[in-house]
Design a protein around this motif. Sequence first.
Motif, mmCIF file in Angstrom:
data_model
loop_
_atom_site.group_PDB
_atom_site.id
_atom_site.type_symbol
_atom_site.label_atom_id
_atom_site.label_comp_id
_atom_site.label_asym_id
_atom_site.label_seq_id
_atom_site.Cartn_x
_atom_site.Cartn_y
_atom_site.Cartn_z
ATOM 1 N N ALA A 155 0.831 -1.211 0.000
ATOM 2 C CA ALA A 155 0.000 0.000 0.000
ATOM 3 C C ALA A 155 0.867 1.263 0.000
ATOM 4 N N GLU A 156 1.970 1.233 0.797
ATOM 5 C CA GLU A 156 2.870 2.391 0.822
ATOM 6 C C GLU A 156 3.545 2.587 -0.528
ATOM 7 N N LYS A 157 3.941 1.474 -1.144
ATOM 8 C CA LYS A 157 4.560 1.570 -2.464
ATOM 9 C C LYS A 157 3.570 2.137 -3.483
ATOM 10 N N LYS A 158 2.338 1.639 -3.414
ATOM 11 C CA LYS A 158 1.319 2.140 -4.327
ATOM 12 C C LYS A 158 1.044 3.623 -4.075
ATOM 13 N N LYS A 159 1.029 3.998 -2.788
ATOM 14 C CA LYS A 159 0.797 5.405 -2.449
ATOM 15 C C LYS A 159 1.916 6.288 -2.984
ATOM 16 N N ASN A 160 3.166 5.797 -2.826
ATOM 17 C CA ASN A 160 4.299 6.559 -3.332
ATOM 18 C C ASN A 160 4.248 6.688 -4.846
ATOM 19 N N LEU A 161 3.839 5.581 -5.513
ATOM 20 C CA LEU A 161 3.712 5.650 -6.963
ATOM 21 C C LEU A 161 2.625 6.653 -7.376
ATOM 22 N N GLU A 162 1.526 6.647 -6.612
ATOM 23 C CA GLU A 162 0.462 7.615 -6.902
ATOM 24 C C GLU A 162 0.944 9.041 -6.695
ATOM 25 N N LYS A 163 1.715 9.234 -5.592
ATOM 26 C CA LYS A 163 2.260 10.575 -5.344
ATOM 27 C C LYS A 163 3.205 10.997 -6.456
ATOM 28 N N GLU A 164 4.050 10.054 -6.877
ATOM 29 C CA GLU A 164 4.997 10.371 -7.940
ATOM 30 C C GLU A 164 4.271 10.683 -9.243
ATOM 31 N N ARG A 165 3.267 9.879 -9.534
ATOM 32 C CA ARG A 165 2.503 10.140 -10.758
ATOM 33 C C ARG A 165 1.784 11.481 -10.681
ATOM 34 N N LEU A 166 1.190 11.772 -9.495
ATOM 35 C CA LEU A 166 0.507 13.054 -9.329
ATOM 36 C C LEU A 166 1.483 14.220 -9.434
ATOM 37 N N LYS A 167 2.682 14.016 -8.856
ATOM 38 C CA LYS A 167 3.691 15.080 -8.939
ATOM 39 C C LYS A 167 4.122 15.302 -10.387
ATOM 40 N N GLN A 168 4.288 14.181 -11.109
ATOM 41 C CA GLN A 168 4.646 14.327 -12.519
ATOM 42 C C GLN A 168 3.569 15.055 -13.304
ATOM 43 N N LEU A 169 2.292 14.697 -12.977
ATOM 44 C CA LEU A 169 1.194 15.397 -13.656
ATOM 45 C C LEU A 169 1.175 16.877 -13.306
ATOM 46 N N GLN A 170 1.398 17.168 -11.999
ATOM 47 C CA GLN A 170 1.423 18.565 -11.590
ATOM 48 C C GLN A 170 2.583 19.323 -12.236
ATOM 49 N N ASP A 171 3.751 18.650 -12.248
ATOM 50 C CA ASP A 171 4.905 19.305 -12.884
ATOM 51 C C ASP A 171 4.648 19.538 -14.364
ATOM 52 N N LYS A 172 4.059 18.545 -15.010
ATOM 53 C CA LYS A 172 3.758 18.708 -16.434
ATOM 54 C C LYS A 172 2.729 19.809 -16.647
ATOM 55 N N ARG A 173 1.716 19.818 -15.762
ATOM 56 C CA ARG A 173 0.701 20.862 -15.885
ATOM 57 C C ARG A 173 1.301 22.247 -15.641
ATOM 58 N N LEU A 174 2.184 22.320 -14.603
ATOM 59 C CA LEU A 174 2.823 23.605 -14.326
ATOM 60 C C LEU A 174 3.739 24.025 -15.471
ATOM 61 N N ALA A 175 4.451 23.030 -16.023
ATOM 62 C CA ALA A 175 5.324 23.363 -17.161
ATOM 63 C C ALA A 175 4.503 23.831 -18.349
ATOM 64 N N ASP A 176 3.350 23.173 -18.568
ATOM 65 C CA ASP A 176 2.487 23.603 -19.675
ATOM 66 C C ASP A 176 1.947 25.004 -19.427
ATOM 67 N N GLN A 177 1.553 25.261 -18.164
ATOM 68 C CA GLN A 177 1.059 26.602 -17.841
ATOM 69 C C GLN A 177 2.149 27.658 -18.025
ATOM 70 N N GLN A 178 3.353 27.321 -17.545
ATOM 71 C CA GLN A 178 4.450 28.271 -17.695
ATOM 72 C C GLN A 178 4.778 28.514 -19.168
ATOM 73 N N GLN A 179 4.733 27.417 -19.935
ATOM 74 C CA GLN A 179 4.990 27.584 -21.355
ATOM 75 C C GLN A 179 3.912 28.432 -22.018
#
Length: 299
Positions: A155-179
């Motif tokens: 469950a912790e591994k899955k949670k970390n993967l979800e956090k990482e995926r969410l962070k990647q999505l947020q970073d991508k979204r922020l990068a798209d917004q900045q662009q």
Amino acid sequence: MKESLADKARAFLFSLLLHGVLIGLIALGLMWTTATRTVVMPGPVIEASLVGPTSAPKPTSRKASARTERPKPTPPPPKVVEEKPKPDSVPPLEPLKQDLIDQQRVAAMAEQKADEARKEQEEKRRREQILLEQEKQEAARQKELEQVRKQLADAEKKKNLEKERLKQLQDKRLADQQQAEKERMDELLEQESRQAQTGGGGEDTDLTARYAAAIQAAVTQNWNRPESIPAGLRCTLLIVQIPGGDVISANVTSPCNADPAARLSIEQAVMRAAPLPYRGYEKVFSREITFNFKYDGQG
């Protein structure tokens, strides 16, 4: 199945008891049996024989025969003396009873010890069974705990993967917004550059462009720029003011490529720069203006 020492002792005692009982029965049988003895008559052996003529006597007168022949007395019968039987060498009954009692006591003690040994073995087996059950339960608990730990780890591994995926999505979204903000800012800057320049010598003759440059200078002079802000900052400011240049509110809106701390510093710079330039710009004054703030690493 291996025979224990207690079983051997009990078998030996039972054999000893059986032999003792057989010996006792033989002795009792000897005591009850009466010996048969031959009766011997006392006195010498009497032998009789006839003496005289063997022919028949001559007849005589009755008187003579009566005087001469007298009946001989009959000897008394011999007395029969019964000989008492000699006592046989039979052991007394009392010691046999005592031996039998002792043997029974020994057998009872052996049986008691055998029972105690059996109970001890049963108790030992019971304790071993209890220990085995406890070990099984402990193993089951350990297995269950291991499964719970594994589930938590998954469950912790899955949670970390979800956090990482969410962070990647947020970073991508922020990068798209900045662009997107950068592209929009570049377009606004290009429009501003076209409005600020004239076709004859490149002098700034447009009053709106000069008004925007005055506001930019006033805000920049009152800006406490954070050290982390790089060159190339572009932010859109929505300013609400009243005639005379007093600022009611200042909010950074999109597009803006600054972080929250930089945006707050720009808004505070606008409030400190109040009153904004007003005299000479009455014709282009507006209560709500959209101002493009920029920083290219100078000043």
